[in-house]
Design a protein around this motif. Structure first.
Motif, PDB file in Angstrom:
ATOM      1  N   HIS A 150       0.876  -1.185   0.000  1.00 19.73           N
ATOM      2  CA  HIS A 150       0.000   0.000   0.000  1.00 19.73           C
ATOM      3  C   HIS A 150       0.898   1.216   0.000  1.00 19.73           C
ATOM      4  CE1 HIS A 150      -2.865   3.008   1.502  1.00 19.73           C
ATOM      5  NE2 HIS A 150      -3.836   2.166   1.216  1.00 19.73           N
ATOM      6  N   LEU A 151       0.450   2.307  -0.643  1.00 18.51           N
ATOM      7  CA  LEU A 151       1.275   3.525  -0.718  1.00 18.51           C
ATOM      8  C   LEU A 151       1.560   4.125   0.641  1.00 18.51           C
ATOM      9  CD1 LEU A 151      -0.244   5.755  -3.567  1.00 18.51           C
ATOM     10  CD2 LEU A 151       1.803   4.358  -3.646  1.00 18.51           C
ATOM     11  N   VAL A 152       0.544   4.139   1.497  1.00 18.94           N
ATOM     12  CA  VAL A 152       0.663   4.819   2.788  1.00 18.94           C
ATOM     13  C   VAL A 152       0.974   3.833   3.912  1.00 18.94           C
ATOM     14  CG1 VAL A 152      -0.574   6.269   4.448  1.00 18.94           C
ATOM     15  CG2 VAL A 152      -0.909   6.625   2.009  1.00 18.94           C
ATOM     16  N   ARG A 309      -0.810  14.280 -11.818  1.00 18.85           N
ATOM     17  CA  ARG A 309      -1.298  15.087 -10.682  1.00 18.85           C
ATOM     18  C   ARG A 309      -1.255  14.302  -9.376  1.00 18.85           C
ATOM     19  NH1 ARG A 309      -5.867  16.925 -14.131  1.00 18.85           N
ATOM     20  NH2 ARG A 309      -7.329  15.650 -12.933  1.00 18.85           N
ATOM     21  N   CYS A 310      -1.091  12.994  -9.461  1.00 13.98           N
ATOM     22  CA  CYS A 310      -1.207  12.120  -8.284  1.00 13.98           C
ATOM     23  C   CYS A 310      -0.293  12.560  -7.136  1.00 13.98           C
ATOM     24  CB  CYS A 310      -0.870  10.687  -8.693  1.00 13.98           C
ATOM     25  SG  CYS A 310      -0.883   9.523  -7.322  1.00 13.98           S
ATOM     26  N   ILE A 311      -0.852  12.655  -5.921  1.00 14.42           N
ATOM     27  CA  ILE A 311      -0.049  13.036  -4.760  1.00 14.42           C
ATOM     28  C   ILE A 311       0.162  11.836  -3.825  1.00 14.42           C
ATOM     29  CG2 ILE A 311      -0.610  15.497  -4.834  1.00 14.42           C
ATOM     30  CD1 ILE A 311      -2.686  14.970  -2.590  1.00 14.42           C
ATOM     31  N   ARG A 312      -0.093  10.629  -4.332  1.00 16.87           N
ATOM     32  CA  ARG A 312       0.226   9.378  -3.616  1.00 16.87           C
ATOM     33  C   ARG A 312      -0.457   9.312  -2.236  1.00 16.87           C
ATOM     34  NH1 ARG A 312       2.061   9.214  -8.275  1.00 16.87           N
ATOM     35  NH2 ARG A 312       4.177   8.620  -8.823  1.00 16.87           N
ATOM     36  N   CYS A 313      -1.751   9.653  -2.217  1.00 15.23           N
ATOM     37  CA  CYS A 313      -2.446   9.615  -0.927  1.00 15.23           C
ATOM     38  C   CYS A 313      -3.008   8.224  -0.611  1.00 15.23           C
ATOM     39  CB  CYS A 313      -3.580  10.643  -0.916  1.00 15.23           C
ATOM     40  SG  CYS A 313      -4.947  10.182  -2.000  1.00 15.23           S
ATOM     41  N   GLY A 314      -3.235   7.424  -1.642  1.00 16.72           N
ATOM     42  CA  GLY A 314      -3.742   6.061  -1.427  1.00 16.72           C
ATOM     43  C   GLY A 314      -5.255   5.963  -1.310  1.00 16.72           C
ATOM     44  N   ALA A 315      -5.968   7.104  -1.420  1.00 10.66           N
ATOM     45  CA  ALA A 315      -7.436   7.047  -1.251  1.00 10.66           C
ATOM     46  C   ALA A 315      -8.085   6.144  -2.291  1.00 10.66           C
ATOM     47  CB  ALA A 315      -8.021   8.461  -1.337  1.00 10.66           C
ATOM     48  N   CYS A 316      -7.549   6.145  -3.514  1.00 12.92           N
ATOM     49  CA  CYS A 316      -8.199   5.332  -4.573  1.00 12.92           C
ATOM     50  C   CYS A 316      -8.167   3.853  -4.210  1.00 12.92           C
ATOM     51  CB  CYS A 316      -7.540   5.589  -5.928  1.00 12.92           C
ATOM     52  SG  CYS A 316      -5.767   5.369  -5.978  1.00 12.92           S
ATOM     53  N   MET A 317      -7.072   3.390  -3.609  1.00 15.63           N
ATOM     54  CA  MET A 317      -7.023   1.962  -3.248  1.00 15.63           C
ATOM     55  C   MET A 317      -7.853   1.672  -1.992  1.00 15.63           C
ATOM     56  SD  MET A 317      -2.948   1.967  -2.566  1.00 15.63           S
ATOM     57  CE  MET A 317      -2.743   2.960  -4.033  1.00 15.63           C
ATOM     58  N   PRO A 338      -6.047   1.267  -8.113  1.00 21.37           N
ATOM     59  CA  PRO A 338      -6.380   1.956  -9.371  1.00 21.37           C
ATOM     60  C   PRO A 338      -5.240   2.829  -9.911  1.00 21.37           C
ATOM     61  CG  PRO A 338      -8.209   2.079  -7.845  1.00 21.37           C
ATOM     62  CD  PRO A 338      -7.080   1.472  -7.082  1.00 21.37           C
ATOM     63  N   MET A 339      -4.557   3.580  -9.021  1.00 22.01           N
ATOM     64  CA  MET A 339      -3.467   4.419  -9.551  1.00 22.01           C
ATOM     65  C   MET A 339      -2.363   3.557 -10.149  1.00 22.01           C
ATOM     66  SD  MET A 339      -0.624   4.200  -7.382  1.00 22.01           S
ATOM     67  CE  MET A 339       0.269   5.743  -7.347  1.00 22.01           C
ATOM     68  N   GLY A 340      -2.123   2.383  -9.539  1.00 25.12           N
ATOM     69  CA  GLY A 340      -1.104   1.468 -10.065  1.00 25.12           C
ATOM     70  C   GLY A 340      -1.516   0.866 -11.396  1.00 25.12           C
ATOM     71  N   VAL A 369     -13.105   9.849  -4.977  1.00 17.91           N
ATOM     72  CA  VAL A 369     -12.367  10.239  -3.767  1.00 17.91           C
ATOM     73  C   VAL A 369     -10.996  10.827  -4.058  1.00 17.91           C
ATOM     74  CG1 VAL A 369     -13.559   8.554  -2.316  1.00 17.91           C
ATOM     75  CG2 VAL A 369     -11.410   7.911  -3.439  1.00 17.91           C
ATOM     76  N   CYS A 370     -10.552  10.759  -5.299  1.00 17.94           N
ATOM     77  CA  CYS A 370      -9.195  11.249  -5.606  1.00 17.94           C
ATOM     78  C   CYS A 370      -9.126  12.752  -5.350  1.00 17.94           C
ATOM     79  CB  CYS A 370      -8.855  10.943  -7.060  1.00 17.94           C
ATOM     80  SG  CYS A 370      -7.276  11.656  -7.543  1.00 17.94           S
ATOM     81  N   PRO A 371      -8.231  13.208  -4.475  1.00 18.53           N
ATOM     82  CA  PRO A 371      -8.212  14.638  -4.128  1.00 18.53           C
ATOM     83  C   PRO A 371      -7.877  15.524  -5.325  1.00 18.53           C
ATOM     84  CG  PRO A 371      -6.295  13.508  -3.215  1.00 18.53           C
ATOM     85  CD  PRO A 371      -7.213  12.449  -3.740  1.00 18.53           C
ATOM     86  N   VAL A 372      -7.191  14.991  -6.320  1.00 16.90           N
ATOM     87  CA  VAL A 372      -6.831  15.811  -7.486  1.00 16.90           C
ATOM     88  C   VAL A 372      -7.633  15.380  -8.716  1.00 16.90           C
ATOM     89  CG1 VAL A 372      -4.587  16.700  -6.790  1.00 16.90           C
ATOM     90  CG2 VAL A 372      -4.741  14.379  -7.650  1.00 16.90           C
ATOM     91  N   ARG A 373      -8.779  14.745  -8.450  1.00 17.30           N
ATOM     92  CA  ARG A 373      -9.779  14.424  -9.466  1.00 17.30           C
ATOM     93  C   ARG A 373      -9.185  13.765 -10.713  1.00 17.30           C
ATOM     94  NH1 ARG A 373     -14.171  16.930  -7.244  1.00 17.30           N
ATOM     95  NH2 ARG A 373     -13.969  19.038  -6.441  1.00 17.30           N
TER      96      ARG A 373
HETATM   97  S1  SF4 Z   1      -6.481   8.933  -4.945  1.00 19.84           S
HETATM   98 FE1  SF4 Z   1      -5.629  10.131  -6.622  1.00 19.84          FE
HETATM   99  S2  SF4 Z   1      -3.922  11.241  -5.683  1.00 19.84           S
HETATM  100 FE2  SF4 Z   1      -4.457   9.610  -4.270  1.00 19.84          FE
HETATM  101  S3  SF4 Z   1      -3.088   7.908  -4.838  1.00 19.84           S
HETATM  102 FE3  SF4 Z   1      -5.001   7.592  -5.954  1.00 19.84          FE
HETATM  103  S4  SF4 Z   1      -4.663   8.603  -7.942  1.00 19.84           S
HETATM  104 FE4  SF4 Z   1      -3.074   9.352  -6.545  1.00 19.84          FE
END
Ligand code: SF4
Length: 468
Positions: A150-152, A309-317, A338-340, A369-373
């Motif tokens: 997981h990213l976080v 734009r991804c800031i690697r927050c992990g919300a998507c997973m 999803p980001m992966g 939920v992606c903060p940067v849409r």
């Molecule tokens: S929710 Fe958006 S910003 Fe956060 S990790 Fe996933 S793609 Fe990146």
């Protein structure tokens, strides 16, 4: 790390049969998922912040060359050294050279996905260095000989019992039952490593162009000890982490922790501008920064540019039903969820990873939920189309999609074909009322029966009832 993504189906099947993993992943739903919902609801300007974040990142990406130049100049003016790396091999070689220049034997490291992307640890270890992860989750997966899932939360797939066994095996003594005792044990072991290390390696959450600062975010303070105690601080990061100003960094920081874990702010947020100055009581004597491209500049202006734009927050997973069922290791490479599924084909090649964009139900929660849409489902669909164009999925899947595409473009024929298919299935299955196996739908019927169609088709109902 060689991608294992082509085996996604097999890896996912193994994961689904693992009850320990199921227990571990369930915590994400009650923990970070609910935390994000609460944090977003408690901040009236949350949606406006998301819009502002999109605008900031789009602006930086449209002017990336300019901001990279400004950042480099300011970082140098603050006493740091910038190294440009076109690809993973270059970045690894630069990192090794920096470690060798100071005769390093031990290197401490805080969590960095870019370091995972370039396979830094195995490379440094193969060249005789001892690398010690200092983020608790990373330390745990390092002891287990695994990679983050997981990213976080790199060790989010592990239960406390498993971690206790691991610590007992590596540190000695009986397994601890209580989380606080495990944390205290890791802290005691790691404190010594901080003092031994000659080089400390961190990633960067953001790079601020106006000040030449590196921003790190952690909940444990390990990045601060990693960058502040050794003689040399080496930052390994990638070019899309830039933001123009300190104010922009704070806009993104207000979204980052809320989206990731539901916290208002992470425990430790540090803006680091250059190495220690004359008279400073602490801080590194040297500060180096490796700026990795690895295909990112080619994404600018291309169909996958929004992914930068991804800031690697992990919300998507945290919100993805597929990730929550199979965990990160099923994805078979560094970036998961999803980001992966969008990034991995870009960095590791579609031929070796085309299964990942298919690992989605397209429910759209990731984008929601992606903060940067980032429009993750749209980007996964682009990869699916490309995989289809390159003939990567098996012929049956390609034939099925092509046949469906042919019919979908001819509504009259589509209507006729679905009516005939429904009538045929109705006749064939009228005695049992269901099918337990269907040709071309074996995956669907493997875990449930297919009910025999009865009554009018959906299209017929739509015609008679009209639009709601
Ligand atoms: S929710 Fe958006 S910003 Fe956060 S990790 Fe996933 S793609 Fe990146």
């Amino acid at each position: 790390m060689e991608p294992q993504s082509l085996a996604f189906r097999e890896r996912a099947a193994r994961a689904l049969a693992d009850p320990v993993l199921e227990t571990a992943l369930r915590r994400l739903e009650t923990g970070w998922q609910e935390g994000r919902t609460r944090a977003a609801a408690a901040l009236p300007e949350f949606e406006a912040l998301r819009d502002a974040a999109v605008a900031i990142k789009n602006h930086v990406l449209a002017n990336l060359d300019l901001y990279l130049e400004i950042f480099e100049e300011r970082f140098r003016a603050a006493g740091g050294v910038v190294h440009w790396a076109r690809d993973a091999a270059e970045a690894r070689a630069i990192a090794l050279e920096i470690c060798r220049a100071v005769g390093a034997k031990t290197v401490t490291k805080s969590k960095s996905m870019v370091a995972e992307e370039i396979g830094l640890n195995p490379f440094l270890e193969a060249n005789g260095l001892r690398v010690v992860e200092t983020d608790l989750g990373e330390y745990i997966v390092q002891l287990a000989g695994e990679v983050p899932s997981h990213l976080v939360g790199p060790a989010v797939h592990m239960t406390r019992e498993r971690i206790a066994e691991l610590f007992a095996r590596h540190h000695g003594g009986p397994p601890k039952e209580d989380s606080a005792a495990l944390v205290a044990e890791a802290r005691r072991v790691l404190r010594q490593r901080y003092l031994e290390a000659e080089v400390g390696i961190t990633g960067a959450n953001f790079l601020v162009a106006e000040t030449g600062s590196v921003v790190t975010v952690t909940n444990e303070g390990n990045a601060e000890l990693t960058q502040g105690l050794p003689r040399v601080h080496l930052v390994i990061t990638s070019i899309e982490k830039l933001v123009p100003t300190v104010e922009d960094a704070f806009t993104l920081l207000r979204l980052l922790a809320r989206s990731a874990t539901g916290q208002e702010f992470s425990g430790y947020t540090t803006f680091l501008t250059g190495p220690a100055r004359p008279g400073d009581r602490d801080g590194p004597k040297e500060m180096h920064l490796v700026l990795l491209d690895n295909g990112r500049s080619a994404m600018v202006g291309g169909p996958f540019r929004e992914m930068l734009r991804c800031i690697r927050c992990g919300a998507c997973m945290n919100h993805c039903p597929v990730y929550l069922a199979v965990g990160g290791h099923a994805y078979g490479w560094v970036y998961v969820g999803p980001m992966g599924s969008v990034l991995t084909p870009q960095f590791a090649g579609l031929e070796r990873t085309w299964t990942l964009p298919h690992a989605s139900t397209f429910c759209g929660r990731c984008q929601e939920v992606c903060p940067v849409r980032i429009p993750l489902p749209k980007l996964m669909r682009l990869w699916r189309e490309e995989a289809h164009r390159r003939h990567l999925p098996p012929p049956t899947a390609r034939f099925g999609l092509s046949a469906w595409g042919f019919l979908a473009r001819r509504p009259a024929l589509y209507r006729l074909a679905t009516r005939l298919a429904a009538a045929g299935l109705g006749l064939l299955g009228r005695r049992r009322g269901r099918f337990s196996r269907l040709p071309l739908a074996a995956g669907w019927t493997a875990s449930r029966d297919f009910p025999v169609p009865s009554g009018p088709t959906f299209r017929a109902l739509w015609r008679t009832r009209g639009r709601p």
